[in-house]
Each structure stands twice: as structure tokens, then as C-alpha cells.
Write a protein that holds these residues in place. Structure first.
Motif, PDB file in Angstrom:
ATOM      1  N   PRO A  45       0.969  -1.207   0.083  1.00 26.62           N
ATOM      2  CA  PRO A  45       0.038   0.043  -0.148  1.00 26.62           C
ATOM      3  C   PRO A  45       0.905   1.198  -0.302  1.00 26.62           C
ATOM      4  O   PRO A  45       1.891   1.170   0.328  1.00 26.62           O
ATOM      5  CB  PRO A  45      -0.752  -0.153   1.372  1.00 26.62           C
ATOM      6  CG  PRO A  45      -0.634  -1.664   1.688  1.00 26.62           C
ATOM      7  CD  PRO A  45       0.577  -2.063   1.098  1.00 26.62           C
ATOM      8  N   PRO A  46       0.273   2.243  -0.344  1.00 27.49           N
ATOM      9  CA  PRO A  46       1.139   3.556  -0.161  1.00 27.49           C
ATOM     10  C   PRO A  46       1.575   3.758   1.190  1.00 27.49           C
ATOM     11  O   PRO A  46       1.121   3.523   2.045  1.00 27.49           O
ATOM     12  CB  PRO A  46       0.300   4.836  -0.679  1.00 27.49           C
ATOM     13  CG  PRO A  46      -1.160   4.172  -1.232  1.00 27.49           C
ATOM     14  CD  PRO A  46      -1.165   2.583  -0.767  1.00 27.49           C
ATOM     15  N   LEU A  47       2.842   4.596   0.928  1.00 25.89           N
ATOM     16  CA  LEU A  47       3.522   4.916   2.219  1.00 25.89           C
ATOM     17  C   LEU A  47       4.320   6.296   2.147  1.00 25.89           C
ATOM     18  O   LEU A  47       4.496   6.679   1.091  1.00 25.89           O
ATOM     19  CB  LEU A  47       4.187   3.808   2.623  1.00 25.89           C
ATOM     20  CG  LEU A  47       5.497   3.225   1.616  1.00 25.89           C
ATOM     21  CD1 LEU A  47       6.736   4.058   1.780  1.00 25.89           C
ATOM     22  CD2 LEU A  47       5.595   1.790   1.830  1.00 25.89           C
ATOM     23  N   TYR A  48       4.633   6.742   3.242  1.00 24.44           N
ATOM     24  CA  TYR A  48       5.556   7.824   3.298  1.00 24.44           C
ATOM     25  C   TYR A  48       6.952   7.706   3.762  1.00 24.44           C
ATOM     26  O   TYR A  48       7.125   6.909   4.768  1.00 24.44           O
ATOM     27  CB  TYR A  48       4.879   8.964   4.245  1.00 24.44           C
ATOM     28  CG  TYR A  48       3.535   9.579   3.464  1.00 24.44           C
ATOM     29  CD1 TYR A  48       3.943  10.694   2.912  1.00 24.44           C
ATOM     30  CD2 TYR A  48       2.514   9.028   3.839  1.00 24.44           C
ATOM     31  CE1 TYR A  48       2.725  11.433   2.355  1.00 24.44           C
ATOM     32  CE2 TYR A  48       1.323   9.556   3.096  1.00 24.44           C
ATOM     33  CZ  TYR A  48       1.495  10.739   2.407  1.00 24.44           C
ATOM     34  OH  TYR A  48       0.276  11.310   1.944  1.00 24.44           O
ATOM     35  N   VAL A  49       8.162   8.359   3.222  1.00 29.82           N
ATOM     36  CA  VAL A  49       9.093   8.311   4.060  1.00 29.82           C
ATOM     37  C   VAL A  49       9.498   9.840   4.554  1.00 29.82           C
ATOM     38  O   VAL A  49       9.585  10.742   3.558  1.00 29.82           O
ATOM     39  CB  VAL A  49      10.279   8.051   3.178  1.00 29.82           C
ATOM     40  CG1 VAL A  49      11.688   8.351   3.968  1.00 29.82           C
ATOM     41  CG2 VAL A  49      10.226   6.618   2.556  1.00 29.82           C
ATOM     42  N   GLY A  50       9.224  10.024   5.885  1.00 32.35           N
ATOM     43  CA  GLY A  50       9.392  11.383   6.392  1.00 32.35           C
ATOM     44  C   GLY A  50      10.876  11.725   6.844  1.00 32.35           C
ATOM     45  O   GLY A  50      11.457  10.889   7.306  1.00 32.35           O
ATOM     46  N   SER A  51      11.336  12.850   6.671  1.00 35.70           N
ATOM     47  CA  SER A  51      12.721  13.314   6.952  1.00 35.70           C
ATOM     48  C   SER A  51      12.798  14.538   7.635  1.00 35.70           C
ATOM     49  O   SER A  51      11.941  15.439   7.253  1.00 35.70           O
ATOM     50  CB  SER A  51      13.825  13.011   5.883  1.00 35.70           C
ATOM     51  OG  SER A  51      13.277  13.769   4.883  1.00 35.70           O
ATOM     52  N   LEU A  78       4.976   7.721  -1.473  1.00 36.89           N
ATOM     53  CA  LEU A  78       5.400   6.740  -2.516  1.00 36.89           C
ATOM     54  C   LEU A  78       4.031   5.949  -2.732  1.00 36.89           C
ATOM     55  O   LEU A  78       3.213   5.467  -1.690  1.00 36.89           O
ATOM     56  CB  LEU A  78       6.259   5.603  -2.040  1.00 36.89           C
ATOM     57  CG  LEU A  78       7.637   6.009  -1.775  1.00 36.89           C
ATOM     58  CD1 LEU A  78       8.616   4.903  -1.117  1.00 36.89           C
ATOM     59  CD2 LEU A  78       8.417   6.520  -3.122  1.00 36.89           C
ATOM     60  N   PRO A  79       3.471   5.700  -3.930  1.00 32.63           N
ATOM     61  CA  PRO A  79       2.057   5.167  -4.365  1.00 32.63           C
ATOM     62  C   PRO A  79       1.945   3.635  -3.986  1.00 32.63           C
ATOM     63  O   PRO A  79       0.994   3.250  -3.817  1.00 32.63           O
ATOM     64  CB  PRO A  79       1.943   5.292  -5.980  1.00 32.63           C
ATOM     65  CG  PRO A  79       3.457   5.475  -6.440  1.00 32.63           C
ATOM     66  CD  PRO A  79       4.206   5.864  -5.148  1.00 32.63           C
ATOM     67  N   GLY A  80       3.363   3.151  -3.739  1.00 35.43           N
ATOM     68  CA  GLY A  80       3.245   1.679  -3.177  1.00 35.43           C
ATOM     69  C   GLY A  80       4.541   0.869  -3.808  1.00 35.43           C
ATOM     70  O   GLY A  80       4.947   1.761  -4.785  1.00 35.43           O
ATOM     71  N   LEU A  81       4.995   0.023  -2.868  1.00 31.89           N
ATOM     72  CA  LEU A  81       6.257  -0.446  -3.528  1.00 31.89           C
ATOM     73  C   LEU A  81       6.090  -1.680  -4.104  1.00 31.89           C
ATOM     74  O   LEU A  81       5.210  -2.562  -3.406  1.00 31.89           O
ATOM     75  CB  LEU A  81       7.033  -0.718  -1.985  1.00 31.89           C
ATOM     76  CG  LEU A  81       7.770   0.445  -1.443  1.00 31.89           C
ATOM     77  CD1 LEU A  81       8.576   0.012  -0.331  1.00 31.89           C
ATOM     78  CD2 LEU A  81       8.753   1.237  -2.406  1.00 31.89           C
ATOM     79  N   PRO A 107      15.593  -0.409   6.957  1.00 35.57           N
ATOM     80  CA  PRO A 107      14.666  -1.756   6.191  1.00 35.57           C
ATOM     81  C   PRO A 107      13.251  -1.983   6.373  1.00 35.57           C
ATOM     82  O   PRO A 107      12.778  -1.588   7.151  1.00 35.57           O
ATOM     83  CB  PRO A 107      15.697  -2.910   7.288  1.00 35.57           C
ATOM     84  CG  PRO A 107      15.585  -1.808   8.525  1.00 35.57           C
ATOM     85  CD  PRO A 107      15.928  -0.528   8.285  1.00 35.57           C
ATOM     86  N   VAL A 108      12.846  -2.774   5.211  1.00 37.04           N
ATOM     87  CA  VAL A 108      11.450  -2.982   5.390  1.00 37.04           C
ATOM     88  C   VAL A 108      11.611  -4.709   4.872  1.00 37.04           C
ATOM     89  O   VAL A 108      12.008  -5.190   4.118  1.00 37.04           O
ATOM     90  CB  VAL A 108      10.748  -2.198   4.168  1.00 37.04           C
ATOM     91  CG1 VAL A 108       9.172  -2.981   4.041  1.00 37.04           C
ATOM     92  CG2 VAL A 108      10.625  -0.576   4.349  1.00 37.04           C
ATOM     93  N   PHE A 109      11.063  -5.215   5.859  1.00 37.27           N
ATOM     94  CA  PHE A 109      11.086  -6.773   5.576  1.00 37.27           C
ATOM     95  C   PHE A 109       9.648  -7.343   5.246  1.00 37.27           C
ATOM     96  O   PHE A 109       8.593  -6.870   5.542  1.00 37.27           O
ATOM     97  CB  PHE A 109      11.380  -7.564   7.077  1.00 37.27           C
ATOM     98  CG  PHE A 109      12.624  -7.463   7.775  1.00 37.27           C
ATOM     99  CD1 PHE A 109      13.605  -8.021   7.438  1.00 37.27           C
ATOM    100  CD2 PHE A 109      12.875  -6.232   8.457  1.00 37.27           C
ATOM    101  CE1 PHE A 109      14.902  -7.681   7.937  1.00 37.27           C
ATOM    102  CE2 PHE A 109      13.882  -5.939   9.160  1.00 37.27           C
ATOM    103  CZ  PHE A 109      15.120  -6.704   8.883  1.00 37.27           C
ATOM    104  N   ILE A 110       9.972  -8.125   4.154  1.00 35.38           N
ATOM    105  CA  ILE A 110       8.723  -8.879   3.539  1.00 35.38           C
ATOM    106  C   ILE A 110       8.491 -10.244   3.688  1.00 35.38           C
ATOM    107  O   ILE A 110       9.560 -10.833   3.654  1.00 35.38           O
ATOM    108  CB  ILE A 110       8.835  -8.544   1.943  1.00 35.38           C
ATOM    109  CG1 ILE A 110       9.065  -7.086   1.510  1.00 35.38           C
ATOM    110  CG2 ILE A 110       7.551  -9.067   1.156  1.00 35.38           C
ATOM    111  CD1 ILE A 110       7.647  -6.186   2.025  1.00 35.38           C
ATOM    112  N   PHE A 111       7.436 -10.507   4.091  1.00 34.57           N
ATOM    113  CA  PHE A 111       7.224 -11.831   4.728  1.00 34.57           C
ATOM    114  C   PHE A 111       6.009 -12.639   3.926  1.00 34.57           C
ATOM    115  O   PHE A 111       5.054 -11.623   3.575  1.00 34.57           O
ATOM    116  CB  PHE A 111       6.908 -11.910   6.412  1.00 34.57           C
ATOM    117  CG  PHE A 111       7.778 -11.494   7.181  1.00 34.57           C
ATOM    118  CD1 PHE A 111       9.230 -12.154   7.116  1.00 34.57           C
ATOM    119  CD2 PHE A 111       7.757 -10.257   8.105  1.00 34.57           C
ATOM    120  CE1 PHE A 111      10.120 -11.647   7.986  1.00 34.57           C
ATOM    121  CE2 PHE A 111       8.753  -9.815   8.695  1.00 34.57           C
ATOM    122  CZ  PHE A 111      10.079 -10.471   8.521  1.00 34.57           C
TER     123      PHE A 111
END
Length: 135
Positions: A41-47, A92-95, A122-126
Motif C-alpha cells: 500500500p502507499p507509504l511515506y518516508v518522512g525526514s 510513494l504510491p506503493g512499493l 529496512p522493510v522486511f517482506i514476509f
């Protein structure tokens, strides 16, 4: 040069119009997908950046997949905003992911022609366990 104070991944960002205060909603460090390939799903990277001088800079967001493949997700040119602090949020519209395992979102900056990593998130995909319950 700008200095990264923090970076995080979340599902939503709310910025208060009056104060500029930012709320980061539901931090993300992993996702469970039923099938691969999948689109998260869409997400954000905030800085948040501390600006040590008035020099413009470039920020890129890159995704490194478990197999080492790197893709650039976004690039933002930052002109001198005239303040000491600068918030920069990528939406980000989705990874798109094709593998299980550790994916890394890297926040990088460019000075001259050289890119330097400022943070690795890191983003872990399971996938759900395929084990059947024992009676």
C-alpha cells in the motif's frame, strides 16, 4: 551541507497548518503479503534536515531488494529555504516487491557528482507460514 536528523517510514503523515508540527502515523518496518510479486500500500518516508549552509542539495530515495537490485524511487532538489530546519516527505504510491526478505530504503544526498547514503531503513517482506496446524 545538509545533515539528516531523522528519517522514518510510515503509512501516513499529518502536518498541522498552524504550527507545522508533523505526526507520523503507523510506522512501517515489515509487511506480510499473500503472494509475490506484490505491491505494498502507499507509504511515506518522512525526514528532517538541519541546514548548515544555504547551499542547495539533492535527496534521492532508493530501494535495494534482497538480491541487490537497486531502483531509484524519487529524487528531490532542495533549494535553500532560508531556515535552519527543513522537512522533506516522500509519498510513494506503493512499493513493488518480488521477493521475501530484507529490503532497504536508502536516503541519499548528492554533492557535486557523488551520492552519499544518509540513512538505511529496512522493510522486511514476509509471506504467511504455509505450515498446517497439528492436531
Amino acid at each position: 551541507m545538509a545533515r539528516l536528523l531523522y528519517a522514518l517510514i510510515c503509512s501516513d503523515v499529518i502536518v498541522d497548518r498552524e504550527t507545522g508540527a508533523t505526526s507520523f502515523i503507523r510506522s512501517i518496518e515489515h509487511a506480510v503479503v499473500q503472494n509475490l510479486p506484490a505491491t505494498l500500500p502507499p507509504l511515506y518516508v518522512g525526514s528532517m534536515w538541519e541546514l548548515e549552509d544555504a547551499e542547495p542539495f539533492t535527496v534521492a530515495l532508493q530501494l535495494t531488494h534482497p538480491d541487490g537490485k537497486i531502483e531509484t524511487l524519487g529524487v528531490q532538489e532542495v533549494a535553500s529555504p532560508g531556515t535552519m530546519l527543513h522537512k522533506l516527505n516522500f509519498q510513494l504510491p506503493g512499493l513493488a516487491v518480488t521477493q521475501e526478505g530484507r529490503h532497504v530504503l536508502s536516503v541519499t544526498t548528492k554533492r557535486g557528482s557523488e551520492w552519499t547514503s544518509q540513512a538505511e531503513l529496512p522493510v522486511f517482506i514476509f509471506r504467511p507460514s504455509q505450515e498446517t496446524p497439528q492436531a
